[in-house]
Structure formats: C-alpha cells, structure tokens
Write an enzyme that holds these catalytic residues in place. Sequence first.
Site, PDB file in Angstrom:
ATOM      1  N   PRO A  87       0.815  -1.222   0.000  1.00  0.00           N
ATOM      2  CG  PRO A  87      -0.544  -1.409   1.904  1.00  0.00           C
ATOM      3  CD  PRO A  87       0.548  -2.086   1.152  1.00  0.00           C
ATOM      4  CD  GLU A 114       0.443  -8.351   9.640  1.00  0.00           C
ATOM      5  OE1 GLU A 114       0.724  -8.597   8.444  1.00  0.00           O
ATOM      6  OE2 GLU A 114      -0.343  -9.040  10.312  1.00  0.00           O
ATOM      7  NE  ARG A 152      -7.464  -5.333 -20.943  1.00  0.00           N
ATOM      8  CZ  ARG A 152      -8.472  -5.890 -21.597  1.00  0.00           C
ATOM      9  NH1 ARG A 152      -8.795  -7.134 -21.340  1.00  0.00           N
ATOM     10  NH2 ARG A 152      -9.135  -5.212 -22.494  1.00  0.00           N
ATOM     11  CG  ASP A 167      -5.070   0.533 -30.162  1.00  0.00           C
ATOM     12  OD1 ASP A 167      -4.842   0.680 -28.954  1.00  0.00           O
ATOM     13  OD2 ASP A 167      -4.569  -0.353 -30.854  1.00  0.00           O
TER      14      ASP A 167
HETATM   15 CL1  6GU Z   1      -0.226  -3.751  -3.555  1.00  0.00          CL
HETATM   16  N1  6GU Z   1      -0.937  -4.471  -1.128  1.00  0.00           N
HETATM   17  C1  6GU Z   1      -1.707  -4.394  -0.042  1.00  0.00           C
HETATM   18  N2  6GU Z   1      -1.444  -5.185   0.993  1.00  0.00           N
HETATM   19  N3  6GU Z   1      -2.737  -3.551   0.068  1.00  0.00           N
HETATM   20  C2  6GU Z   1      -2.974  -2.774  -0.981  1.00  0.00           C
HETATM   21  C3  6GU Z   1      -2.216  -2.804  -2.141  1.00  0.00           C
HETATM   22  C4  6GU Z   1      -1.177  -3.673  -2.193  1.00  0.00           C
HETATM   23  N4  6GU Z   1      -2.720  -1.896  -2.988  1.00  0.00           N
HETATM   24  C5  6GU Z   1      -3.747  -1.344  -2.367  1.00  0.00           C
HETATM   25  N5  6GU Z   1      -3.907  -1.859  -1.153  1.00  0.00           N
END
Ligand code: 6GU
Length: 245
Positions: A87, A114, A152, A167
Amino acid sequence: MRFDIITIFPGLLESLLTAGVLKKAVEKGILQVRVHDLRDYTTDKHRQVDDRPYGGLEGMVLKPEPIFRAVEAIREPVESVTCLLTPQGERFDSRLAEKLAGYRQVILICGRYEGVDERVVEHLVDREISIGDYVLTGGELAAAVVVEAVSRFVPGVVGKEESVRHDSFTAGLLDFPQYTRPREYRGYRVPSVLFSGDHKKIARWRLKKALEKTLARRPDLLESRQLSSEEEELLEEIKKERKDS
Ligand code: 6GU
C-alpha cells in the site's frame, strides 16, 4: 514475457491466473506465469518467512533472507523489473501497466500488510506498487490485478476486436453504452440512432455518450487529454444541454 510471483499463498494466485484470456495467452506461449512459494527459499527447519519487528509493536514482518534468495534464484539475465506490492507504493494505472509490459520479465513480490523488512525495499526491488487507496491483507490480489492489466498490453494477448476498440477514438474516455437484443425489454427501448444504419452518426453519438459520462464521473480524464475538434464541439453541446435542462 514472463511473470514470476513470490508469495506465501501460492494457491490463491494459481486459481486466479489460470482462467480466461491469461490462460489462452499462456497456452499460445505468449506469456509465462510462474508462482513461487516464499517458504521454498527459507533455509531453516521451520521454513520461517516472518519475524517480530525490531523496536516492538504488534504484527509480523517478512524477513529479508528468503525474499533476496527467491529473487536472486528467479531473476533471469534479461530486461527484468522487480516490484514489491505494498500500500506504500506508487499508484498502479494504465500508464504503468504499459511500461511494465515492455520488460521481458516482471517479478512481483507479494507483501504482507504488517510489513516487509525495509532492506528489501532499499536494496532489492526496483519499484513499489499499490493498486489503490485501501488496505489489503496481502499483495496477492494486487499481483493478480497487475498481471492481468499488464498482459493486456502484450501483443497477442487480447483479441483484435478489443484492442482495436481500445486504440480507437474512445481511448482515455469512459466507455459509451452498449446494447444488444431485444430492441425493447420491459418497455425500455434501445436508442433509435443505433438502427439508423448511418455509421458516421452512430460514431458521433457514441463519442458524445462517452464524453457525457466522462465529464460527469471523471472530469480529471478530460483535463489530462488532448481533445480533438469534434470532441470540443460535442463537449460544448453537452454543456449547453446541461444548462438548458
Ligand atoms: Cl499492492 N498491497 C496491499 N497489501 N494492500 C494494498 C495494495 C497492495 N494496494 C492497495 N492496497
């Protein structure tokens, strides 16, 4: 191109990635998708992948050694990029998907919510990626999103009809509405322009609908886009209609 995904839940990803368009691309030999169990790269009896954080606090942190060992075993001597799904990463979008599609090998490390030992971030990975502003327990679902969206952009993965449509003039706008039979359902009618047989008129109507929806829901997309003169003209029409109603 090849994806290598490193995870503590390999089963979760295998089911997601062995269906539909991806499965076909793998069968055609255009794509390879390998899922690796992080525990296979541990060296201790308990196959331990995480440990308690230094300095205290609750939760567990993914240890550096298995991740370094896995990436070093998997990385090939080709144009390769190693990404950590977290995140904290940069926001994943269509632009980044297209960029990743330019590599021969994409290694995706699924983080745990975590945390991951920071030495992995600083000394092993090329980029950190997030799929949006919400928290997932692990990077596995995010990895599936990245694999599908990047694939894609790999030539031959999606069919001709679809890629041509992408496109076309609608690129960068939300989609126009689509209809199929029946012509009338519970009294709800398909717009009559679609039966006119006038392909120019239909194309203009679709563009107008795409612009209307984009203006209402995602005006930011219009700002980051060079508008054609036809699009400018239609936008004026839309804004005028809005004022009149
Ligand atoms: Cl890539 N990982 C996690 N654990 N939570 C997320 C994320 C990734 N992207 C948005 N939330």
